[in-house]
Design an enzyme around this catalytic site. Structure first.
Site, short mmCIF file in Angstrom:
data_model
loop_
_atom_site.label_atom_id
_atom_site.label_comp_id
_atom_site.label_asym_id
_atom_site.label_seq_id
_atom_site.Cartn_x
_atom_site.Cartn_y
_atom_site.Cartn_z
N LYS A 213 0.83 -1.20 0.00
CA LYS A 213 0.00 0.00 0.00
C LYS A 213 0.87 1.26 0.00
CE LYS A 213 -4.09 -1.92 -0.02
NZ LYS A 213 -4.95 -2.04 1.16
N ARG A 247 -4.08 -10.16 3.85
CA ARG A 247 -4.13 -10.27 2.39
C ARG A 247 -2.82 -9.69 1.85
NH1 ARG A 247 -5.67 -7.18 -2.13
NH2 ARG A 247 -7.01 -8.23 -3.65
#
Length: 267
Positions: A213, A247
């Site tokens: 991210k 995840r």
């Protein structure tokens, strides 16, 4: 696994063999769930049609379901569209992962209830084209507001007929969150569960996706594709805060970090 068109956004042609190989490689590295999506949900991403999205993911799901190498791994369809979820589950997907938590398609919650599969309900404000901008990224207290909004979303899902025991909650790291907001969520994930989730919600598994991210790139100065070590650090912190499922992209590397974190925090 992000199944993208092999010939541009207007083509329905996808490289099924390449996607299947990537998924099975993840299974071989220890993945328990393979999450398959047919369009990007990164900030600013432009949506493809439901028809194109389904045409990308359904052949991959069918091929994976037919592979003996899949073993006991589950298949998840990453979509916020009810019709894509229906087609994917009929093709063999075991669960639905909805980044919108049922807010972008009014048919999603009743569809998941009718399908009778587990549902990952993620927190997001706005949609992928607007979520990275104010007012969606503004919070007085990010972990408290996210927790209360997750509680309300879970209540809506249960009212739509999805059993609470088949729901996983995802606080949506990087979705309608600033870099600092994502860090605050990780830092206070346990407090969010304890103080904001009530009834059945406080026992629902927490799934978190910090992998590659932008907030990690913001911290390290590295490109997202070079952020696997930073991802591992985030996963260890999340497990310490009570995350149940993570995840990730680099399964082998993160699994090693996860095993150590589990041994310290969960055994």
């Amino acid at each position: 696994i992000n199944v993208c068109s092999s010939q541009g956004s207007d083509s329905l042609s996808v490289d099924v063999d390449l996607a299947v190989k990537a998924a099975l490689d993840m299974v071989g590295q220890g993945a328990d769930i393979i999450d398959i999506g047919g369009q990007s949900t990164r900030p600013g991403a432009v949506a493809v049609s439901a028809e194109e999205e389904a045409a990308r993911v359904v052949p991959v799901i069918r091929a994976l379901k037919a592979s003996p190498q899949l073993g006991q791994a589950l298949l998840s369809i990453d979509t916020y569209r009810a019709e894509v979820a229906r087609q994917a589950v009929e093709a063999g997907a075991d669960m639905v992962n909805d980044v919108s938590g049922g807010t972008l398609d009014a048919c999603m919650l009743p569809q998941v209830a009718a399908l009778g599969v587990p549902y990952v309900l993620m927190h997001m404000r706005g949609d992928p084209t607007t979520m990275a901008s104010p007012p969606h990224t503004l919070y007085a207290c990010v972990w408290r507001e996210v927790g209360l909004e997750l509680q309300a979303a879970l209540d809506r899902a249960v009212q739509a007929g999805i059993p609470a025991w088949s729901i996983l909650l995802d606080p949506g790291i990087g979705f309608a969150k600033s870099a600092q907001g994502s860090l605050e969520l990780i830092r206070h994930l346990a407090k969010m569960r304890q103080q904001c989730l009530q009834g059945a919600a406080c026992h629902v598994p927490l799934l978190v996706g910090p992998s590659r991210k932008r907030f990690l790139a913001h911290l390290t100065g590295r490109a997202p594709m070079e952020s696997d070590v930073a991802t591992a650090a985030a996963v260890v912190a999340l497990i310490g805060q009570g995350a149940d499922v993570v995840r990730v992209h680099n399964v082998g590397l993160i699994r090693d970090a996860m095993l150590v974190a589990d041994a310290v925090h969960r055994q």
